[in-house]
Design a protein around this motif. Sequence first.
Motif, short mmCIF file in Angstrom:
data_model
loop_
_atom_site.label_atom_id
_atom_site.label_comp_id
_atom_site.label_asym_id
_atom_site.label_seq_id
_atom_site.Cartn_x
_atom_site.Cartn_y
_atom_site.Cartn_z
N GLU A 67 -20.63 -20.52 -16.20
CA GLU A 67 -22.09 -20.34 -16.30
C GLU A 67 -22.52 -20.11 -17.76
OE1 GLU A 67 -25.35 -17.00 -14.99
OE2 GLU A 67 -23.68 -17.36 -13.62
N ALA A 68 -21.79 -19.27 -18.47
CA ALA A 68 -22.12 -19.00 -19.87
C ALA A 68 -21.93 -20.25 -20.73
CB ALA A 68 -21.26 -17.85 -20.40
N TYR A 69 -20.88 -21.02 -20.44
CA TYR A 69 -20.65 -22.27 -21.17
C TYR A 69 -21.81 -23.23 -20.96
CZ TYR A 69 -18.93 -26.88 -22.29
OH TYR A 69 -18.82 -28.14 -22.79
N HIS A 70 -22.22 -23.41 -19.72
CA HIS A 70 -23.32 -24.34 -19.42
C HIS A 70 -24.61 -23.88 -20.08
CE1 HIS A 70 -21.38 -26.41 -15.69
NE2 HIS A 70 -20.75 -26.64 -16.82
N GLN A 71 -24.87 -22.60 -20.07
CA GLN A 71 -26.08 -22.07 -20.72
C GLN A 71 -26.05 -22.36 -22.21
OE1 GLN A 71 -26.61 -17.75 -21.23
NE2 GLN A 71 -28.45 -18.00 -19.96
N ALA A 72 -24.92 -22.12 -22.86
CA ALA A 72 -24.79 -22.38 -24.29
C ALA A 72 -24.91 -23.88 -24.57
CB ALA A 72 -23.45 -21.85 -24.81
N GLN A 73 -24.33 -24.70 -23.72
CA GLN A 73 -24.38 -26.15 -23.91
C GLN A 73 -25.82 -26.66 -23.81
OE1 GLN A 73 -22.64 -28.69 -20.89
NE2 GLN A 73 -21.68 -29.92 -22.50
N LEU A 74 -26.57 -26.19 -22.83
CA LEU A 74 -27.97 -26.60 -22.69
C LEU A 74 -28.79 -26.20 -23.91
CD1 LEU A 74 -28.64 -25.81 -18.92
CD2 LEU A 74 -28.50 -28.06 -19.99
N GLU A 75 -28.58 -24.99 -24.39
CA GLU A 75 -29.32 -24.53 -25.56
C GLU A 75 -28.93 -25.33 -26.80
OE1 GLU A 75 -30.20 -20.54 -28.21
OE2 GLU A 75 -29.34 -20.30 -26.20
#
Length: 99
Positions: A67-75
């Motif tokens: 979840e944290a990886y996906h959030q960082a990737q989107l940003e």
Amino acid sequence: MLGNMSKILGQLQGLQQQLKELTVEGTAGDGLVKVMMNGQQNILAVRFDPDRTPATAPEVLGQMLVEAYHQAQLESKAKARDEFSKVTGLNISNLPGIF
């Protein structure tokens, strides 16, 4: 025309360097897991809150990491699109898969 192309290529090379230096963070579990990433979507660091990690099941930590990886990737992708638009003057927000 050729002069324009070399100018654009120079701008894009500068953009690549800017994206390499740009840092974003994704979090999950109310800060239990943090993923730091640059504008090229390279992971720079993964951090876990040491006070709360032992009480969390490994499966849950794994889900939070994703979840944290996906959030960082989107940003990171959003910031890369913004920087690209600034450099080129092109709005690519509606073009899927570019950033």
